[in-house]
Write a protein that holds these residues in place. Structure first.
Motif, mmCIF file in Angstrom:
data_model
loop_
_atom_site.group_PDB
_atom_site.id
_atom_site.type_symbol
_atom_site.label_atom_id
_atom_site.label_comp_id
_atom_site.label_asym_id
_atom_site.label_seq_id
_atom_site.Cartn_x
_atom_site.Cartn_y
_atom_site.Cartn_z
ATOM 1 N N ARG A 99 9.385 4.043 1.062
ATOM 2 C CA ARG A 99 8.558 3.822 -0.116
ATOM 3 C C ARG A 99 7.258 3.110 0.262
ATOM 4 N NH1 ARG A 99 11.643 1.162 -4.924
ATOM 5 N NH2 ARG A 99 11.955 -0.524 -3.399
ATOM 6 N N TYR A 100 6.168 3.512 -0.428
ATOM 7 C CA TYR A 100 4.846 2.945 -0.199
ATOM 8 C C TYR A 100 4.133 2.774 -1.538
ATOM 9 C CZ TYR A 100 5.596 5.326 4.343
ATOM 10 O OH TYR A 100 6.115 5.797 5.535
ATOM 11 N N TRP A 101 3.192 1.817 -1.574
ATOM 12 C CA TRP A 101 2.223 1.773 -2.657
ATOM 13 C C TRP A 101 1.016 2.580 -2.222
ATOM 14 C CZ3 TRP A 101 2.977 1.018 -7.415
ATOM 15 C CH2 TRP A 101 3.813 0.021 -7.927
ATOM 16 N N ALA A 102 0.577 3.496 -3.064
ATOM 17 C CA ALA A 102 -0.586 4.323 -2.757
ATOM 18 C C ALA A 102 -1.660 4.092 -3.814
ATOM 19 C CB ALA A 102 -0.193 5.802 -2.730
ATOM 20 N N TYR A 103 -2.875 3.832 -3.355
ATOM 21 C CA TYR A 103 -4.012 3.651 -4.261
ATOM 22 C C TYR A 103 -4.649 5.010 -4.519
ATOM 23 C CZ TYR A 103 -3.499 -1.338 -3.532
ATOM 24 O OH TYR A 103 -3.006 -2.612 -3.500
ATOM 25 N N VAL A 104 -4.794 5.343 -5.800
ATOM 26 C CA VAL A 104 -5.268 6.675 -6.185
ATOM 27 C C VAL A 104 -6.460 6.543 -7.127
ATOM 28 C CG1 VAL A 104 -3.028 7.791 -5.878
ATOM 29 C CG2 VAL A 104 -3.591 6.727 -8.077
ATOM 30 N N ASP A 112 5.648 13.419 -10.174
ATOM 31 C CA ASP A 112 4.630 14.261 -9.545
ATOM 32 C C ASP A 112 4.805 14.247 -8.028
ATOM 33 O OD1 ASP A 112 3.531 14.905 -11.947
ATOM 34 O OD2 ASP A 112 1.816 13.554 -11.796
ATOM 35 N N VAL A 113 4.755 15.427 -7.434
ATOM 36 C CA VAL A 113 4.814 15.549 -5.969
ATOM 37 C C VAL A 113 3.385 15.762 -5.481
ATOM 38 C CG1 VAL A 113 5.757 16.812 -4.014
ATOM 39 C CG2 VAL A 113 7.135 16.517 -6.094
ATOM 40 N N LEU A 114 2.925 14.850 -4.623
ATOM 41 C CA LEU A 114 1.531 14.855 -4.188
ATOM 42 C C LEU A 114 1.417 15.109 -2.693
ATOM 43 C CD1 LEU A 114 0.318 11.630 -6.045
ATOM 44 C CD2 LEU A 114 0.350 13.976 -6.917
ATOM 45 N N SER A 115 0.348 15.768 -2.347
ATOM 46 C CA SER A 115 -0.061 15.903 -0.948
ATOM 47 C C SER A 115 -1.402 15.190 -0.816
ATOM 48 C CB SER A 115 -0.201 17.380 -0.560
ATOM 49 O OG SER A 115 -0.737 17.490 0.758
ATOM 50 N N PHE A 116 -1.598 14.441 0.271
ATOM 51 C CA PHE A 116 -2.797 13.621 0.367
ATOM 52 C C PHE A 116 -3.093 13.266 1.823
ATOM 53 C CE2 PHE A 116 0.988 11.257 -0.984
ATOM 54 C CZ PHE A 116 1.253 10.548 0.172
ATOM 55 N N LYS A 117 -4.257 12.696 1.999
ATOM 56 C CA LYS A 117 -4.652 12.121 3.271
ATOM 57 C C LYS A 117 -4.626 10.602 3.105
ATOM 58 C CE LYS A 117 -8.427 11.922 6.656
ATOM 59 N NZ LYS A 117 -9.812 12.385 6.974
ATOM 60 N N ALA A 118 -3.823 9.913 3.912
ATOM 61 C CA ALA A 118 -3.622 8.474 3.760
ATOM 62 C C ALA A 118 -4.479 7.684 4.746
ATOM 63 C CB ALA A 118 -2.148 8.122 3.959
ATOM 64 N N THR A 119 -5.056 6.579 4.248
ATOM 65 C CA THR A 119 -5.825 5.652 5.072
ATOM 66 C C THR A 119 -5.238 4.262 4.902
ATOM 67 O OG1 THR A 119 -7.826 6.957 4.700
ATOM 68 C CG2 THR A 119 -8.114 4.729 5.566
ATOM 69 N N ARG A 141 10.572 -6.177 -1.000
ATOM 70 C CA ARG A 141 10.937 -5.313 -2.119
ATOM 71 C C ARG A 141 11.291 -3.896 -1.659
ATOM 72 N NH1 ARG A 141 10.230 -6.934 -7.449
ATOM 73 N NH2 ARG A 141 10.329 -9.196 -7.506
ATOM 74 N N GLY A 142 11.449 -3.708 -0.350
ATOM 75 C CA GLY A 142 11.829 -2.396 0.160
ATOM 76 C C GLY A 142 10.682 -1.420 0.235
ATOM 77 N N ILE A 143 9.439 -1.939 0.225
ATOM 78 C CA ILE A 143 8.247 -1.090 0.314
ATOM 79 C C ILE A 143 7.615 -1.336 1.679
ATOM 80 C CG2 ILE A 143 6.006 -0.560 -0.714
ATOM 81 C CD1 ILE A 143 7.128 -1.702 -3.358
ATOM 82 N N ARG A 144 7.464 -0.295 2.471
ATOM 83 C CA ARG A 144 7.075 -0.468 3.872
ATOM 84 C C ARG A 144 5.578 -0.631 4.090
ATOM 85 N NH1 ARG A 144 10.712 0.725 7.760
ATOM 86 N NH2 ARG A 144 9.196 -0.401 9.045
ATOM 87 N N GLY A 145 4.764 -0.431 3.076
ATOM 88 C CA GLY A 145 3.336 -0.589 3.282
ATOM 89 C C GLY A 145 2.541 -0.024 2.122
ATOM 90 N N SER A 146 1.222 -0.001 2.284
ATOM 91 C CA SER A 146 0.340 0.541 1.262
ATOM 92 C C SER A 146 -0.811 1.270 1.942
ATOM 93 C CB SER A 146 -0.198 -0.580 0.364
ATOM 94 O OG SER A 146 -0.925 -1.526 1.121
ATOM 95 N N PHE A 147 -1.427 2.179 1.203
ATOM 96 C CA PHE A 147 -2.527 2.946 1.784
ATOM 97 C C PHE A 147 -3.420 3.493 0.674
ATOM 98 C CE2 PHE A 147 1.228 5.733 1.523
ATOM 99 C CZ PHE A 147 0.755 6.747 0.696
ATOM 100 N N PHE A 148 -4.649 3.843 1.067
ATOM 101 C CA PHE A 148 -5.568 4.543 0.172
ATOM 102 C C PHE A 148 -5.358 6.043 0.342
ATOM 103 C CE2 PHE A 148 -7.792 0.530 1.161
ATOM 104 C CZ PHE A 148 -7.955 0.045 -0.119
ATOM 105 N N THR A 149 -5.624 6.785 -0.712
ATOM 106 C CA THR A 149 -5.437 8.239 -0.650
ATOM 107 C C THR A 149 -6.773 8.961 -0.799
ATOM 108 O OG1 THR A 149 -5.011 8.344 -3.028
ATOM 109 C CG2 THR A 149 -3.095 8.127 -1.565
#
Length: 678
Positions: A99-104, A112-119, A141-149
């Motif tokens: 699991r990750y937090w993704a900024y969108v 929703d199933v998303l395809s993206f480029k993560a930074t 909290r069981g979240i391995r990281g975060s990234f921008f999309t």
């Protein structure tokens, strides 16, 4: 359990294993815990040698799990949305079981199933006292990281169990008005609906925990279900049914640490009471603590986890003390004592009146707000019945906040002092008959810790915040001033650092200019009744003449305000003169303002805070030559997208043999008049 049971006397002793694991887990953060671990090992060896081997075995498993969680997973290329943050700009993504937090940039729905480029986000944790370690919190909290999309593509939409909370949220938003924040808090563990002032009030009063799903809520739900079906369902099926319902409830709340702890403990106590195998509630709590630490080895970075387990360990350990009169007040007292260092670390201060408020709010919650929320959730047409109750509850909260808020700071209550503090509490739990002498020792230690630290040095501190923030102070705090306070993103860390460092009164608060990376912390400080301020200097208070203002043994030089149309160039310029040392603070002025400054400045300075964080539009050669600093400093933004200080500025400094220090390399920088070096 059966394997350990052969070798270890577990019944009544699981607490020793949990405490041993806790001590081991803290060694990586404080090396002096090695000594504590050695003392504890000797203690266990005298009680039961097999317990020592049990602690070693569990600690090795924990160490392996912690090491595995240090390995950063590769960034995903697709995933399914499990949760949407209330802001809509952040979504919880699951990809390949991680699991990750993704900024969108757009709004997406759960499923929703998303395809993206993560930074990678690469967010920096401020180097401040009590700073919130966000990456570790996510892992807790069981979240391995975060990234921008970027380049996000919506592939399809499919059902997931996480849509159930989303649908319940939609139901609450469509059916309810003034009860909506309470329903979201008590059913979905979502407190985002509460407005800022009310949240500030309950946090300051020390009663914010009543709005989090905890043991009180789980006990209320479990006992309510047990009473409702006691006459129609046999005991064992009834227990299983309650646990199944709690599992569904956990899905709604996201299985918070306090929910997991409370639900597990309820099930453990229920089945132990029927089977009578001899395990105590402390055994059950210790077991779930051990399992949580192994499966989520960063759990100690989650304040909710720490507070939940501390309070429960304290209450179960002090059961004999709770008997007799004033039981509810004693519960509040134990909760206050167990969480004092943690609350101080989280907020920088603790509200003494929360001892009273906790008891009062628990009564209001148990008999009015909580049952009312559940009833209204099932029967929405009953919401008008609470149209007077909720406003009254909130009005009373604001009244208490405005009239009965007594915050105290306990500077430096962390590290070694925390160990001493909890050793005293441990003695109380182990030997309740020693309550009075231990209480005396605790009060004496508390009196020592409540004494504000007195710094015998003149000192300047550049804080590692997202933006500019500088503290100056005379010996023994005869003058304390603040220039800027960083951005809103680091405002809570900024305020916490000030409180933990012993600051409460400021002779001067200077705001160089109205930009978010300079004013965020200042706004938080001025809105916090804990602090007092004598003088505030902004553009509105600035003059067009140079002023010399004494403050203790310091001299402040207030340079004339320059009426440029550009905000940066209107920054207030301040000179600080100490014993044998001087520093120039310039805000974000650029070359145009520097040129005007040269016309009326006649001083040279020992140190220079680089204008505009070291931007190429500032720190002109003529400016540097006239100021003639021996050293230079720069507060750098955490997302240093402009790569400050600029190469051209660095070259100018190096050509003049001026060393420079930045907060991204040094963290928080302290300059004292004993050495005047960071």
């Amino acid at each position: 359990m059966k394997i350990l049971k052969i070798k270890l006397p577990l019944k009544g002793n699981l607490l020793y294993l949990a405490l041993g694991l806790l001590i081991f887990s803290l060694i990586k953060d404080a090396f002096f815990m090695v000594l504590v671990a050695g003392i504890y090992a000797v203690f266990l060896w005298k009680i039961e040698r097999s317990l020592v081997w049990g602690v070693i075995f569990i600690s090795l498993i924990y160490a392996a799990s912690w090491s595995l969680n240090l390995i950063e997973p590769s960034l995903p290329e697709d995933g399914i949305v499990l949760n949407v943050h209330p802001s809509g700009t952040r979504v919880l993504i699951r990809s390949n079981g991680t699991r990750y937090w993704a900024y969108v940039d757009e709004v997406y729905d759960v499923g929703d199933v998303l395809s993206f480029k993560a930074t990678p986000t690469n967010f920096k944790t401020p180097d401040l006292l009590g700073a919130f370690d966000y990456p570790s919190y996510l892992k807790a909290r069981g979240i391995r990281g975060s990234f921008f999309t970027d380049e996000v593509i919506l592939i399809n939409h499919r059902f997931t169990l996480h849509q159930i909370p989303a649908r319940v949220e939609t139901y609450i938003e469509q059916r309810f008005t003034f009860m909506r924040p309470y329903l979201k808090a008590f059913i979905l563990a979502d407190r985002s609906e509460f407005e800022g002032p009310f949240t500030d009030a309950v946090n300051a009063l020390g009663v914010s925990h009543i709005f989090a799903i905890s043991g009180l809520h789980i006990t209320f739900v479990a006992m309510g279900l047990d009473a409702a079906f006691k006459k129609v369902i046999a005991p064992n099926p009834r227990r299983y049914g309650i646990l199944i319902f709690l599992g569904f409830y956990g899905l709604l709340t996201g299985f918070t640490p306090s929910f997991i702890r409370a639900s597990f403990l309820f099930g453990f106590i229920s089945f132990q009471s029927s089977k009578k195998e001899g395990y105590t509630p402390l055994d059950g709590l210790s077991l779930i603590f051990i399992l949580m630490m192994i499966f989520r080895p960063f759990s100690l970075s989650d304040p909710g986890f720490v507070l939940s387990y501390l309070v429960t360990f304290g209450l179960l350990g002090m059961v004999p003390y709770l008997k007799g009169s004033l039981g509810l007040f004693k519960v509040s007292l134990i909760a206050f004592a167990m969480t004092l260092p943690i609350i101080t670390g989280l907020h920088g201060s603790v509200n003494l009146s929360s001892l009273f408020f906790n008891s009062l709010y628990v009564i209001a919650l148990t008999f009015l707000i909580l049952p009312g929320s559940y009833i209204v959730f099932v029967f929405p047409f009953l919401e008008p019945l609470f149209s007077g109750v909720i406003p009254l509850f909130e009005a009373v909260t604001f009244f208490f906040y405005e009239t009965l808020y007594f915050p105290v700071t306990i500077p430096f209550l962390y590290g070694f002092f925390n160990v001493i503090y909890y050793m005293i509490l441990g003695g109380l739990m182990a030997k309740p008959h020693l309550l009075k002498p231990y209480l005396f020792m605790g009060l004496f230690l508390g009196m020592l810790l409540l004494i504000r630290p007195l710094n015998p040095f003149q000192q300047i501190t550049l804080l590692d915040v997202d933006g500019d923030a500088l503290i100056f102070e005379d010996k023994f705090q005869r003058c304390v001033g603040l220039i800027d306070g960083g951005s809103e993103h680091t405002a809570s860390d900024f305020i916490r650092h000030l409180k933990l460092s012993g600051y409460r009164h400021f002779d001067w608060v200077i705001v160089t200019h109205d930009h978010a990376d300079h004013t965020g912390g200042i706004k938080a400080l001025l809105n916090d009744p804990y602090f007092t301020v004598d003088q505030i200097r902004t553009e509105a208070q600035a003059t067009e003449t140079l002023k010399v203002v004494p403050c203790g043994h310091l001299q402040l030089i207030f340079y004339p305000w320059m009426p440029f149309p550009q905000t940066n160039n209107r920054s207030l310029i301040t000179g600080l003169f100490m014993d044998g040392f001087s520093l120039l603070s310039t805000g974000d002025i650029e070359a145009e303002a520097e040129a005007i400054f040269l016309d009326y400045n006649s001083f040279e300075y020992t140190a220079l805070v680089l204008p505009h964080h070291g931007s190429n539009t500032s720190s002109s050669e003529a400016f540097i030559d006239q100021v003639n600093p021996q050293m230079a400093y720069a507060n750098l933004p955490h997302r240093n997208v402009h790569e400050f200080p600029h190469t051209a500025v660095i070259i100018r400094l190096e050509e003049r043999n001026i060393p420079y220090f930045t907060t991204d390399q040094k963290g928080t920088i302290k300059i004292r008049n004993s050495t005047f070096k960071p």
